[in-house]
Design an enzyme around this catalytic site. Structure first.
Site, mmCIF file in Angstrom:
data_model
loop_
_atom_site.group_PDB
_atom_site.id
_atom_site.type_symbol
_atom_site.label_atom_id
_atom_site.label_comp_id
_atom_site.label_asym_id
_atom_site.label_seq_id
_atom_site.Cartn_x
_atom_site.Cartn_y
_atom_site.Cartn_z
ATOM 1 N N LYS A 78 0.851 -1.195 0.000
ATOM 2 C CA LYS A 78 0.000 0.000 0.000
ATOM 3 C C LYS A 78 0.884 1.241 0.000
ATOM 4 O O LYS A 78 1.913 1.265 0.683
ATOM 5 C CB LYS A 78 -0.896 -0.041 1.235
ATOM 6 C CG LYS A 78 -1.922 1.082 1.323
ATOM 7 C CD LYS A 78 -2.821 0.897 2.546
ATOM 8 C CE LYS A 78 -3.859 1.980 2.681
ATOM 9 N NZ LYS A 78 -4.746 1.778 3.844
ATOM 10 N N SER A 153 -9.645 1.751 2.951
ATOM 11 C CA SER A 153 -8.806 2.506 2.047
ATOM 12 C C SER A 153 -7.762 1.666 1.315
ATOM 13 O O SER A 153 -7.180 2.134 0.347
ATOM 14 C CB SER A 153 -8.074 3.608 2.822
ATOM 15 O OG SER A 153 -7.232 3.026 3.789
ATOM 16 N N SER A 177 -9.741 -0.558 7.176
ATOM 17 C CA SER A 177 -9.187 -0.455 5.826
ATOM 18 C C SER A 177 -8.478 -1.680 5.277
ATOM 19 O O SER A 177 -8.107 -1.692 4.106
ATOM 20 C CB SER A 177 -8.240 0.733 5.743
ATOM 21 O OG SER A 177 -8.988 1.899 5.604
HETATM 22 N N1 GLN Z 1 -13.008 4.107 6.391
HETATM 23 C C1 GLN Z 1 -12.451 4.558 7.619
HETATM 24 C C2 GLN Z 1 -12.066 6.012 7.487
HETATM 25 O O1 GLN Z 1 -12.384 6.559 6.500
HETATM 26 C C3 GLN Z 1 -11.286 3.709 7.996
HETATM 27 C C4 GLN Z 1 -10.090 3.989 7.184
HETATM 28 C C5 GLN Z 1 -8.896 3.162 7.560
HETATM 29 O O2 GLN Z 1 -9.001 2.150 8.234
HETATM 30 N N2 GLN Z 1 -7.746 3.647 7.169
HETATM 31 O O3 GLN Z 1 -11.469 6.607 8.311
#
Ligand code: GLN
Length: 490
Positions: A78, A153, A177
Site C-alpha cells: 500500500k 482505504s 481499511s
Molecule cells: N473508512 C475509515 C475512514 O475513512 C477507515 C479507514 C482506515 O481504516 N484507514 O477513516
C-alpha cells in the site's frame, strides 16, 4: 495453471523443488498486470525494472540453498508505507513526489527474506475512506464488477490480490481499511493487535488506531506474512514486546469445543439480507466442526462510529500538520509570504475528504471543546474496550459481518459522507479496543459479489483467529472462486 494464480505457500513449494524460478513468477505477474490493470487500476507505481532485478537476486539466493518464507515472491505494498527510493504518495497530491530515504520496519523485515516488490497500490487519500475513490490518482475498481468500489482505504491492495496482479499484499487498517476491502474483493485480510506490527515508516493517519497487516489469497498465506512482519521494534514506541507465535503452526488445529460469540448489536437495520444469510450459514458450518456459539452483547458498540469520527480526525489533524510545503512534498508557487504559502500549499495539496477530517479534528481539539468531544470520546472508547474484555471472558472469538453490504457502486456514496462512514460500522470497534480482527470470504450475494465474515479475538490472540479462519476455509470453497476479468472473460 498460470503462476500468478498461485499462493505464497504453493509457489514456495515449487521454488523449493526447483520447478520454477522467481523470475518466471515475477514475469507471469507482470503479464497479468498488463492484462488487467487497465480495468482495476490497482497501482499508483509499478516497479517492473526493480522487481525483475530482485527476482534475479532471489533466484541466486535460492540456488545457494537459502530459501526462506517469502524469497522470490511478488508482493504489492500500500502506498502509505515507505520503501527506500520509491515514491510514497499516500494517495495524495501533497506527497506526489515524495521519495523516502529509508525503509519502514515492515519493509525491512520483508527484505530479510528477499521477496520481490512489484509496486505500490492505490488507496484513499491518507487512508481516509472506504472505497478508494478519494485518491488523487483516480479510482480503483473491483475485479468482481468493475463498476463497483473495491472497498477502502486499502482498495488497491485488495483489488490487486483478487485480480492476481500480485501474490499477496500489505494494507493498513485504522477503522477497517484492511478488512472491509478484503470482504469487498473476496480475499483474506487481517488487522493485527495494536502494537503487534511496527508502524515505523507507515505514514501516520490516526496513531492510536493504525496497524499494518496482510491481505492474501488464503489463510495460510496470511499467517506466513503475519509471522514475518510482527514483533517488537524500538523505532515504534507503541510496538509491544510480546513473543511472536509461529502463526503457521496453529493452522490445522481442531476447533472442537471452541466458543464463538455472536454479538447481538451487529445485526442492525440496513444490513443486506444476503450478508446475514451467509453469516448464519458460516456459524452452522463452524458448529459442524465442533465449535459452539452463543449470542453475546457489546452494549456500547452503537457509539463506535461516533467515537471513531472524533478520535481519528483529531489525531489526523495533528499528524497532517507536518505537510506545510516546507519539509516534504508539494509547495504552492507564486505565494506571498509564509502564511500564504502554508495556506495555498494545503488548499492545493489536500483533497476534500482530508480537508473535512482536518476541520473536524481541529474543531474537536479546540480549547473549550476538548472536554466535550475528544475527552468524552476517549472515555466512551474505554467502555467499548471493556465490553470486549467482558465477552472474551466467556468466548474465544467473536463472529460478525465485516461490512453491512457487499461492494457498492462507484459514486454511490461520494456525496454522502455519513453513509460512507457507516461502511466501517462493524470494523471500527476492533481498532478502538486494539484487538485483532480478520476478514475471510464466506459467501456471495445474489449479484455474485463476495461477502466477508469477521472474526475478532483477544489482544495478541491472532493465533485463534487464524485457527478458526483456517478451519472454516478448509471446509468451504469461497476463497477458491475467482473474478472473471481480462483473458478469463474470453
Ligand atoms: N473508512 C475509515 C475512514 O475513512 C477507515 C479507514 C482506515 O481504516 N484507514 O477513516
Amino acid at each position: 495453471m498460470e503462476l500468478y494464480r498461485l499462493t505464497i505457500h504453493e509457489l514456495q513449494e515449487m521454488l523449493r523443488k526447483g520447478e520454477v524460478t522467481s523470475r518466471d513468477i515475477t514475469e507471469s505477474v507482470f503479464r497479468r498486470i498488463e492484462e488487467v490493470e487497465g480495468k482495476t487500476r490497482a497501482f499508483i507505481t509499478l516497479m517492473k525494472e526493480q522487481g525483475l532485478k530482485q527476482a534475479e537476486m532471489a533466484d541466486i539466493r535460492i540456488k545457494e540453498g537459502k530459501l526462506s518464507q517469502l524469497t522470490g515472491i511478488p508482493l504489492a505494498i500500500k502506498d502509505n508505507m515507505c520503501i527506500k527510493g520509491i515514491k510514497t504518495t499516500c494517495g495524495s497530491k501533497i506527497l506526489e513526489n515524495y521519495i523516502p530515504p529509508y525503509d519502514g520496519t515492515v519493509i525491512e523485515r520483508l527484505k530479510e527474506h528477499m521477496p520481490v516488490f512489484i509496486g505500490k497500490t492505490n488507496m484513499d487519500e491518507f487512508a481516509m475512506g472506504s472505497s478508494t475513490e478519494t485518491s488523487y490518482f483516480g479510482v480503483t475498481h473491483n475485479p468482481w464488477d468493475i463498476e463497483r468500489i473495491p472497498g477502502g482505504s486499502s482498495g488497491g491492495s485488495a483489488s490487486a490480490v483478487a485480480a492476481d496482479e500480485c501474490i499477496a499484499a500489505l494494507g493498513s487498517d485504522t477503522g477497517g481499511s484492511i478488512r472491509q476491502p478484503a470482504a469487498c474483493c473476496g480475499i483474506v485480510g487481517l488487522k493485527p493487535t495494536y502494537g503487534r506490527v511496527s508502524r515505523f515508516g507507515l505514514v501516520a493517519f490516526a496513531s492510536s488506531l493504525d496497524q499494518i497487516g496482510p491481505m492474501t489469497k488464503d489463510v495460510r498465506d496470511c499467517s506466513i506474512l503475519l509471522s514475518v512482519i510482527s514483533g517488537h521494534d524500538k523505532l515504534d514506541s507503541t510496538s509491544i514486546d510480546v513473543e511472536v507465535a509461529d502463526y503457521e503452526k496453529c493452522l490445522g488445529q481442531d476447533i472442537k469445543g471452541l466458543k464463538i460469540g455472536v454479538p447481538r448489536e451487529y445485526f442492525i437495520e440496513g444490513i443486506a439480507p444476503d450478508v446475514v444469510k451467509s453469516l448464519w450459514s458460516a456459524v452452522k458450518e463452524l458448529e459442524k466442526l465442533g465449535a459452539t456459539y452463543k449470542e453475546v452483547s457489546l452494549p456500547h458498540s452503537e457509539h463506535a462510529v461516533a467515537v471513531y469520527y472524533l478520535i481519528a480526525p483529531a489525531e489526523a489533524s495533528s499528524n497532517l500538520a507536518r505537510y506545510d510545503g516546507v519539509k516534504y512534498g508539494h509547495r504552492a508557487s507564486g505565494t506571498k509570504g509564509l502564511m500564504d504559502m502554508y495556506t495555498q500549499t494545503r488548499s492545493e495539496g489536500f483533497g476534500q475528504e482530508v480537508k473535512r477530517r482536518i476541520m473536524l479534528g481541529t474543531y474537536a481539539l479546540s480549547a473549550g471543546y476538548y472536554d466535550a468531544y475528544y475527552k468524552k470520546a476517549s472515555q466512551v472508547r474505554t467502555l467499548i474496550k471493556r465490553d470486549f474484555d467482558e465477552v472474551f471472558k466467556e468466548c474465544d472469538v467473536l463472529l460478525t459481518p465485516t461490512a453491512p453490504t457487499p461492494a457498492f457502486k462507484i459514486g454511490e456514496k461520494t456525496d454522502d459522507p455519513l453513509q460512507m462512514y457507516l461502511s466501517d460500522i462493524f470494523t471500527i470497534p476492533a481498532n478502538l479496543a486494539g484487538i485483532p480482527g480478520i476478514s475471510i470470504p464466506c459467501g456471495f450475494s445474489r449479484e455474485g459479489l463476495p461477502i466477508g465474515l469477521q472474526l475478532l479475538g483477544k489482544h495478541f490472540d491472532e493465533e485463534k483467529l487464524l485457527q478458526v479462519a483456517y478451519a472454516f476455509e478448509r471446509h468451504t470453497d469461497y476463497h477458491l472462486k475467482k473474478p472473471v476479468i481480462g483473458q478469463d472473460a474470453l
